[in-house]
Motif scaffolding. Structure first.
Motif, PDB file in Angstrom:
ATOM      1  N   PRO A   1      79.354 104.590  62.145  1.00 20.60           N
ATOM      2  CA  PRO A   1      80.439 103.771  62.369  1.00 20.60           C
ATOM      3  C   PRO A   1      79.598 102.748  63.533  1.00 20.60           C
ATOM      4  CG  PRO A   1      81.388 105.796  62.481  1.00 20.60           C
ATOM      5  CD  PRO A   1      79.975 106.043  62.151  1.00 20.60           C
ATOM      6  N   GLY A   2      79.595 101.384  63.331  1.00 18.72           N
ATOM      7  CA  GLY A   2      79.021 100.478  64.107  1.00 18.72           C
ATOM      8  C   GLY A   2      77.735 100.143  63.884  1.00 18.72           C
ATOM      9  N   GLY A   3      76.872 100.797  62.814  1.00 21.28           N
ATOM     10  CA  GLY A   3      75.601 100.608  62.483  1.00 21.28           C
ATOM     11  C   GLY A   3      75.467  99.419  61.720  1.00 21.28           C
ATOM     12  N   ARG A   4      74.250  99.104  61.349  1.00 15.70           N
ATOM     13  CA  ARG A   4      73.730  97.807  60.646  1.00 15.70           C
ATOM     14  C   ARG A   4      73.200  98.308  59.255  1.00 15.70           C
ATOM     15  NH1 ARG A   4      71.355  99.596  65.158  1.00 15.70           N
ATOM     16  NH2 ARG A   4      69.514  98.495  65.189  1.00 15.70           N
ATOM     17  N   PHE A   5      73.741  97.287  58.470  1.00 16.15           N
ATOM     18  CA  PHE A   5      73.327  97.357  57.040  1.00 16.15           C
ATOM     19  C   PHE A   5      72.385  95.854  56.681  1.00 16.15           C
ATOM     20  CE2 PHE A   5      74.256  96.314  52.337  1.00 16.15           C
ATOM     21  CZ  PHE A   5      73.568  97.526  51.754  1.00 16.15           C
ATOM     22  N   VAL A   6      71.223  96.007  56.236  1.00 10.82           N
ATOM     23  CA  VAL A   6      70.202  94.922  56.334  1.00 10.82           C
ATOM     24  C   VAL A   6      69.669  94.837  54.627  1.00 10.82           C
ATOM     25  CG1 VAL A   6      68.165  93.868  57.160  1.00 10.82           C
ATOM     26  CG2 VAL A   6      69.816  95.261  58.768  1.00 10.82           C
ATOM     27  N   VAL A   7      70.029  93.538  54.343  1.00 14.02           N
ATOM     28  CA  VAL A   7      69.352  93.424  52.576  1.00 14.02           C
ATOM     29  C   VAL A   7      68.744  92.082  52.636  1.00 14.02           C
ATOM     30  CG1 VAL A   7      70.092  92.691  50.497  1.00 14.02           C
ATOM     31  CG2 VAL A   7      71.428  94.397  51.884  1.00 14.02           C
ATOM     32  N   THR A   8      67.284  92.433  52.082  1.00 18.09           N
ATOM     33  CA  THR A   8      66.456  90.977  52.025  1.00 18.09           C
ATOM     34  C   THR A   8      66.620  90.680  50.529  1.00 18.09           C
ATOM     35  OG1 THR A   8      65.102  91.322  54.054  1.00 18.09           O
ATOM     36  CG2 THR A   8      64.435  90.125  52.375  1.00 18.09           C
ATOM     37  N   VAL A   9      66.693  89.470  50.092  1.00 14.74           N
ATOM     38  CA  VAL A   9      66.610  89.014  48.791  1.00 14.74           C
ATOM     39  C   VAL A   9      65.917  87.758  48.640  1.00 14.74           C
ATOM     40  CG1 VAL A   9      69.027  90.131  48.299  1.00 14.74           C
ATOM     41  CG2 VAL A   9      68.908  87.774  48.903  1.00 14.74           C
ATOM     42  N   TRP A  10      65.536  87.506  47.222  1.00 15.72           N
ATOM     43  CA  TRP A  10      64.884  86.171  47.217  1.00 15.72           C
ATOM     44  C   TRP A  10      65.802  85.040  47.112  1.00 15.72           C
ATOM     45  CZ3 TRP A  10      59.704  87.037  47.148  1.00 15.72           C
ATOM     46  CH2 TRP A  10      59.265  88.207  46.696  1.00 15.72           C
ATOM     47  N   GLU A  11      65.302  83.970  47.714  1.00 16.10           N
ATOM     48  CA  GLU A  11      66.354  82.821  47.753  1.00 16.10           C
ATOM     49  C   GLU A  11      66.124  81.883  46.559  1.00 16.10           C
ATOM     50  OE1 GLU A  11      67.265  78.961  50.956  1.00 16.10           O
ATOM     51  OE2 GLU A  11      65.353  79.604  50.665  1.00 16.10           O
ATOM     52  N   LYS A  12      67.369  81.439  46.282  1.00 14.46           N
ATOM     53  CA  LYS A  12      67.383  80.495  44.824  1.00 14.46           C
ATOM     54  C   LYS A  12      66.222  79.790  44.780  1.00 14.46           C
ATOM     55  CE  LYS A  12      70.722  77.872  42.297  1.00 14.46           C
ATOM     56  NZ  LYS A  12      71.932  77.225  42.187  1.00 14.46           N
ATOM     57  N   GLY A  13      65.761  79.736  43.494  1.00 19.59           N
ATOM     58  CA  GLY A  13      64.292  78.797  43.402  1.00 19.59           C
ATOM     59  C   GLY A  13      62.908  79.526  43.965  1.00 19.59           C
ATOM     60  N   SER A  14      63.265  80.557  44.832  1.00 22.25           N
ATOM     61  CA  SER A  14      61.894  81.215  45.220  1.00 22.25           C
ATOM     62  C   SER A  14      60.916  81.704  43.999  1.00 22.25           C
ATOM     63  CB  SER A  14      61.952  82.265  46.030  1.00 22.25           C
ATOM     64  OG  SER A  14      60.973  82.738  46.632  1.00 22.25           O
ATOM     65  N   LEU A  15      59.600  81.644  44.085  1.00 15.85           N
ATOM     66  CA  LEU A  15      58.646  82.000  43.022  1.00 15.85           C
ATOM     67  C   LEU A  15      58.897  81.272  41.711  1.00 15.85           C
ATOM     68  CD1 LEU A  15      59.469  85.928  43.380  1.00 15.85           C
ATOM     69  CD2 LEU A  15      58.000  84.371  44.997  1.00 15.85           C
ATOM     70  N   ALA A  16      59.573  80.187  41.789  1.00 19.29           N
ATOM     71  CA  ALA A  16      59.649  79.421  40.352  1.00 19.29           C
ATOM     72  C   ALA A  16      58.775  79.174  39.634  1.00 19.29           C
ATOM     73  CB  ALA A  16      60.797  78.470  40.645  1.00 19.29           C
ATOM     74  N   GLY A  17      57.754  78.675  40.136  1.00 24.26           N
ATOM     75  CA  GLY A  17      56.582  77.921  39.539  1.00 24.26           C
ATOM     76  C   GLY A  17      55.978  79.371  38.630  1.00 24.26           C
ATOM     77  N   TRP A  18      55.623  80.401  39.330  1.00 27.51           N
ATOM     78  CA  TRP A  18      54.799  81.500  39.083  1.00 27.51           C
ATOM     79  C   TRP A  18      55.855  82.239  37.898  1.00 27.51           C
ATOM     80  CZ3 TRP A  18      56.838  86.561  39.778  1.00 27.51           C
ATOM     81  CH2 TRP A  18      56.039  87.528  39.268  1.00 27.51           C
ATOM     82  N   GLN A  19      56.955  82.517  38.110  1.00 29.43           N
ATOM     83  CA  GLN A  19      57.815  83.012  37.376  1.00 29.43           C
ATOM     84  C   GLN A  19      57.886  82.623  35.829  1.00 29.43           C
ATOM     85  OE1 GLN A  19      61.714  83.745  39.426  1.00 29.43           O
ATOM     86  NE2 GLN A  19      61.108  85.911  39.548  1.00 29.43           N
ATOM     87  N   SER A  20      58.019  81.075  36.100  1.00 30.41           N
ATOM     88  CA  SER A  20      58.338  80.238  34.785  1.00 30.41           C
ATOM     89  C   SER A  20      57.057  80.188  34.162  1.00 30.41           C
ATOM     90  CB  SER A  20      58.724  78.894  34.985  1.00 30.41           C
ATOM     91  OG  SER A  20      58.791  78.148  33.868  1.00 30.41           O
TER      92      SER A  20
ATOM     93  N   LEU B   1      49.687  77.812  34.480  1.00 29.24           N
ATOM     94  CA  LEU B   1      49.447  77.710  35.937  1.00 29.24           C
ATOM     95  C   LEU B   1      48.685  76.549  36.419  1.00 29.24           C
ATOM     96  CD1 LEU B   1      48.947  81.348  36.988  1.00 29.24           C
ATOM     97  CD2 LEU B   1      51.228  80.163  37.513  1.00 29.24           C
ATOM     98  N   THR B   2      47.679  76.345  35.717  1.00 27.08           N
ATOM     99  CA  THR B   2      46.667  75.291  35.962  1.00 27.08           C
ATOM    100  C   THR B   2      47.360  74.035  35.390  1.00 27.08           C
ATOM    101  OG1 THR B   2      44.798  76.670  35.301  1.00 27.08           O
ATOM    102  CG2 THR B   2      44.541  74.348  35.417  1.00 27.08           C
ATOM    103  N   ALA B   3      48.028  73.659  34.397  1.00 24.30           N
ATOM    104  CA  ALA B   3      48.505  72.542  33.901  1.00 24.30           C
ATOM    105  C   ALA B   3      49.887  72.337  35.077  1.00 24.30           C
ATOM    106  CB  ALA B   3      49.201  72.798  32.489  1.00 24.30           C
ATOM    107  N   ASP B   4      50.683  73.250  35.375  1.00 24.36           N
ATOM    108  CA  ASP B   4      51.574  72.712  36.398  1.00 24.36           C
ATOM    109  C   ASP B   4      51.242  72.799  37.977  1.00 24.36           C
ATOM    110  OD1 ASP B   4      53.180  72.695  34.065  1.00 24.36           O
ATOM    111  OD2 ASP B   4      54.159  74.782  34.535  1.00 24.36           O
ATOM    112  N   ALA B   5      49.839  72.761  38.165  1.00 30.57           N
ATOM    113  CA  ALA B   5      49.271  72.973  39.382  1.00 30.57           C
ATOM    114  C   ALA B   5      50.068  73.888  40.378  1.00 30.57           C
ATOM    115  CB  ALA B   5      49.397  71.353  40.009  1.00 30.57           C
ATOM    116  N   VAL B   6      50.515  75.174  39.696  1.00 28.06           N
ATOM    117  CA  VAL B   6      50.929  76.112  40.544  1.00 28.06           C
ATOM    118  C   VAL B   6      49.843  76.803  41.435  1.00 28.06           C
ATOM    119  CG1 VAL B   6      52.368  78.186  40.576  1.00 28.06           C
ATOM    120  CG2 VAL B   6      52.715  76.309  39.069  1.00 28.06           C
TER     121      VAL B   6
END
Length: 270
Positions: free
Chosen positions: A140-159, A249-254
């Motif tokens: 009770p009264g403690g903290r819950f902390v979550v980290t997630v990727w922001e929208k659009g992050s890693l887009a070039g690499w993932q695509s 990656l090369t073609a898209d200059a990522v």
């Protein structure tokens, strides 16, 4: 927890050494940011969910000191072994690594002062149900902390990687991407924490420079959850994917990973 034919733990264990090659440049800075947001204090207890190789668990252990305690829990044996090795190298005796489904991990006494999860909740089979199970481990009264990727992050690499794999096989949209899409902005992450029952939700945005080369891009692809996209492909097909990935990656200059994360914090009344 399963992804295709392999469990999440199997996927990350298989690429554990590749995963760890990115620790200094990627996972550790994100883990530090997560622990910073959690603000673990001397003597507190921390549950680090989906701990991986200890990126957020180790800084939490440093912060809580000898009187504190960190339980680091994951399904990937390979990553847990690396985390244990790193803890020994730092002579941290207040941290324990456990192979366990964190949603059923037993909380001690009244619960943990902090439950933190960096880049993990969207891998749960049911993000809402399983994250709610984590919040019940907060005192009770403690903290819950979550980290997630922001929208659009890693887009070039993932695509580039997804496009390369699609030249060899069809790929359904991974369920974790559907779950992440629900909490990948500051507003939606804060609202989600509130829906879980948290009070005073706060979200911090962080960006990190992560230069990328074709070689390091491939190491990350085979050392993270994207590795499962290669499951079942022949060695020759995997090599064709790598060649196509490099070309894209090369073609898209990522040349940068474009790392942006959101860390949300809320208090829970238990």
């Amino acid at each position: 927890m399963t992804t295709g034919q392999n469990t999440v733990g199997d996927v990350f264990s298989a690429g554990a050494e590749e995963f760890h090659r990115w620790s200094e440049r990627l996972w550790d800075p994100i883990g530090e940011a997560t622990a910073d947001a959690a603000v673990p204090a001397d003597g507190e207890s921390v549950l680090d969910a989906c701990c991986g190789a200890g990126a957020s668990a180790l800084p939490a252990a440093r912060a809580v000191g000898p009187a504190g305690r960190v339980d680091a829990v994951d399904l990937a044996d390979g990553l847990l072994a690396i985390g244990e090795r790193r803890a020994r190298e730092e002579h941290l005796r207040n941290i324990s690594f456990h192979h366990h489904d964190v949603t059923s991990w037993p909380a001690p006494g009244a619960g943990y002062d902090v439950v933190q999860c960096a880049l993990g909740v969207f891998f749960f089979p049911d993000m809402d149900r399983d994250s709610a199970a984590l919040t019940r481990k907060v005192r009770p009264g403690g903290r819950f902390v979550v980290t997630v990727w922001e929208k659009g992050s890693l887009a070039g690499w993932q695509s580039a990687f997804r496009g390369a794999v699609l030249t060899e096989r069809d790929l359904p949209r991974p369920p974790q991407m559907e779950q992440l899409a629900r909490i990948d902005t500051a507003d939606t992450l804060a609202a989600w924490l509130g829906d879980l029952g948290g009070s005073e939700p706060r979200v911090v945005r962080r960006r990190f420079d992560a230069p990328l080369t074709p070689e390091s891009a491939w190491v990350l692809a085979t050392g993270s959850g994207t590795r499962r996209m290669l499951d079942g492909l022949s060695p020759a097909a995997v090599e064709r994917v790598r060649t196509e990935f490099t070309a894209r990656l090369t073609a898209d200059a990522v040349d940068d990973l474009d790392v942006r994360v959101l860390t949300g914090t809320a208090r829970f009344s238990g």
